[in-house]
Design an enzyme around this catalytic site. Structure first.
Site, PDB file in Angstrom:
ATOM      1  CB  THR A 185      64.180 -29.683  47.750  1.00 47.87           C
ATOM      2  OG1 THR A 185      63.039 -30.013  46.970  1.00 47.87           O
ATOM      3  CG2 THR A 185      65.150 -30.830  47.738  1.00 47.87           C
ATOM      4  CD  GLU A 330      67.607 -32.200  45.598  1.00 47.69           C
ATOM      5  OE1 GLU A 330      68.292 -31.392  46.250  1.00 47.69           O
ATOM      6  OE2 GLU A 330      66.618 -31.865  44.930  1.00 47.69           O
ATOM      7  CE  LYS A 439      68.655 -19.856  29.073  1.00 48.31           C
ATOM      8  NZ  LYS A 439      67.882 -19.536  30.290  1.00 48.31           N
ATOM      9  CD1 TRP A 444      73.254 -18.771  28.287  1.00 44.28           C
ATOM     10  CD2 TRP A 444      74.556 -20.393  29.080  1.00 44.28           C
ATOM     11  NE1 TRP A 444      72.658 -19.964  27.960  1.00 44.28           N
ATOM     12  CE2 TRP A 444      73.443 -20.979  28.433  1.00 44.28           C
ATOM     13  CE3 TRP A 444      75.501 -21.224  29.671  1.00 44.28           C
ATOM     14  CZ2 TRP A 444      73.267 -22.355  28.362  1.00 44.28           C
ATOM     15  CZ3 TRP A 444      75.322 -22.585  29.593  1.00 44.28           C
ATOM     16  CH2 TRP A 444      74.223 -23.149  28.947  1.00 44.28           C
TER      17      TRP A 444
END
Ligand code: ADP
Length: 542
Positions: A185, A330, A439, A444
């Site tokens: 990754t 993944e 934030k 959010w």
């Protein structure tokens, strides 16, 4: 009591053998580094992969050895993978867009003993081979008459290697859980980490990806495989392709709008898969040159959120269905796909579009849920947004060499690092990466939603939103825009455009214009670099 069915290990050599027996004439077309287009088929690829296996055994390659490949999508890259896979050696894809430091790190970490490379990468590897002492030899994937003068250790031409092998070689015969492929990754934090696919996980993912409820591809499709093989197995197409007997078209290094159009049109491609950036380049080319896409039926878009404007343009101007997908290295990599299911098929266009723009539903082999920070599962009400967790036979349980320690919770769930909601029909929507979410005043703001809304502005070529520190609200959004060639716009034009399209308190506090955005090795905007670039930028409201 156990079932009485045969123990038939799901090893990936069987995939190309199946293609050779059942679809030997189906073509694999490659654009070479030179620009030339070459044609082969599954029968030939299979035979050459077997000869490659035999030549590799002569050179001491054995079960479990890691062999690097630094190559574009082309038939030789395919042959290399299957030549390695057949004898239980592990293909390790090297993303050429990694920084040299990361590249050296992953080659050494994986302990690659050989590297196969396209001509493009000869200078890069010549410059860094001394820092990769474990690599004993390099194989250059070119014709004999293209073989360059090179200082690469033990350099050999791919065609000489194939000629040195014969088809009498034993393939398979090992456990289906044997390691098959390795892909690191890109590591936005810390060093890259190796995801180690098994033969079983690759086989299951290849079968799954082709399903009607997923990519929906068959042997009648012609697939332009744009997504690179070094980007999570080209989203399983390297396995689904030969399983289904799909004709594959590989663009090599040429991924600009014109080159992509030429292959889509010239090879009558019905399906393709790539990240949004590639499609943006294609759509711009089509618009500028007044071209159509008469053969293309559907495109898979993933890697980052598909902007609404891309989906609408494909729908309305070209009659091409966009299939939106989410996944990560993944997850092998398909996690979810958004298809038009019966529950939304009858909805008016706009309403249906809002589902299609979500990242969609998982296949059988992926379980998913969203939780709060304490790990409590959140409702599937389409409102609650939480940490997206997944588990299944195509999801990593650890990184290569144990890096990063224990990555699963007690119940085997993997934290994806993404924030998402799941609606009552089961469609998942990524709201943000947990580290990119803004934030503001205890609430959010989704940077993805803001970017998508801003991308609807006709002057926008590319947009990114990051949170900057704010004394009152903690963080507030900054919109960063690259304008299309020849277009002009001011900050207030974008703010005016966004009015009514987003919640009032989501309005970016400022809009800045740049010539280009920093991109990471998989072609995504690098928020890490952007935050660094704008770390001293003061919002006018701060
Ligand atoms: P990285 O980007 O870290 O190098 P990957 O290529 O594995 O690694 O990317 C996986 C990540 O890409 C996901 O966790 C998610 O944040 C993002 N991603 C992938 N597909 C989508 C999508 N359709 N919409 C939004 N984000 C996506």
């Amino acid at each position: 009591m156990l079932g009485l069915m045969q123990d038939w290990p799901l090893t990936c050599d069987k995939i190309i053998t199946h293609a050779k027996i059942n679809y030997p004439e189906r073509e694999i077309i490659s654009r070479q580094v030179s620009g030339a287009i070459t044609r082969t088929n599954y029968g030939e690829v299979h035979d050459r992969a077997r000869r490659l296996s035999s030549a590799l055994i002569k050179r001491g390659v054995k079960l479990g050895d890691r062999i690097g490949t630094m190559a574009w999508n082309n038939a030789r890259h395919f042959e290399t993978w299957y030549g390695l896979i057949g004898i239980g050696a592990i293909y390790h894809t090297l993303n050429p867009r990694l920084f040299p430091e990361q590249l050296k790190y992953i080659v050494n970490h994986a302990d690659d003993r050989m590297i196969f490379l396209d001509l493009t990468f000869v200078p890069l590897l010549e410059a860094h081979q001394d820092a990769m002492p474990g690599v004993k030899s390099f194989v250059i994937m070119c014709d004999r008459d293209e073989m360059p003068k090179t200082s690469l250790r033990g350099a050999e031409c791919f065609e000489d290697l194939i000629d040195d092998g014969d088809e009498e070689v034993q393939w398979g015969g090992f456990d289906e859980n044997t390691a098959c492929g390795l892909c690191y990754t890109s590591g936005t934090t810390g060093n890259p980490k190796g995801v180690l696919y098994s033969h079983r996980s690759n086989t299951l993912m290849g079968m799954t990806a082709a399903m009607g409820s997923m990519m929906n591809v068959t042997g009648s499709d012609v697939c332009l495989m744009v997504v690179p093989m070094f980007h999570a197995n080209a989203w399983a197409l390297t396995f689904s392709g030969p399983m289904a007997g799909m004709k594959l078209v590989m663009p090599g290094p040429f991924m600009d709008g014109k080159s992509i159009y030429e292959l889509l049109d010239g090879e009558k491609c019905s399906f393709s898969a790539a990240v949004p950036t590639v499609w943006l380049m294609l759509l711009n080319y089509l618009e500028d040159n007044k071209k159509k896409l008469p053969y293309l039926n559907s495109v898979l878009i993933g890697g980052s959120a598909c902007p609404r404007s891309i989906m609408e343009t494909f729908d309305k101007d070209f009659g091409v269905q966009v299939i939106h997908a989410w996944g990560m290295t993944e997850t092998s990599p398909l996690g979810t796909i958004s298809q038009v299911e019966p529950e939304i098929a009858h909805l008016p266009y706009e309403e249906q579009l809002s589902y299609r723009l979500k990242q969609g539903k998982p296949p059988l082999i992926v379980e998913m849920k969203i939780t709060d920070e304490a790990g409590n599962e959140l409702p599937r009400d389409g409102v609650a947004s939480g940490i997206l967790k997944v588990r299944g036979p195509g999801v990593s349980k650890a990184y290569f060499g144990g890096e990063g320690g224990d990555i699963l919770d007690a119940d085997g769930w993997f934290d994806t690092g993404d924030m998402a909601s799941i609606d009552p029909l089961g469609y998942m929507q990524i709201t943000d990466r947990s580290k990119d979410v803004i934030k503001s005043g205890g609430e959010w703001i989704s940077s993805i939603d803001l970017e998508n809304a801003a991308m609807g502005h006709k002057a926008a070529a590319e947009c990114a939103v990051i949170g900057l520190p704010h004394p009152k609200w903690d963080e507030r959004p900054l919109l960063i825009v690259v304008l299309k060639k020849g277009q002009k716009a001011k900050a207030k034009d974008f703010q005016k455009f966004l009015k009514g399209k987003i919640a009032k308190w989501w309005m970016p506090d400022d809009v800045v214009f740049v010539d280009e955005l920093p991109h990471g090795p998989t072609g995504k905007v690098s928020k890490l670099d952007l935050r660094e670039q704008f770390k001293d930028y003061k919002l006018p409201t701060a």
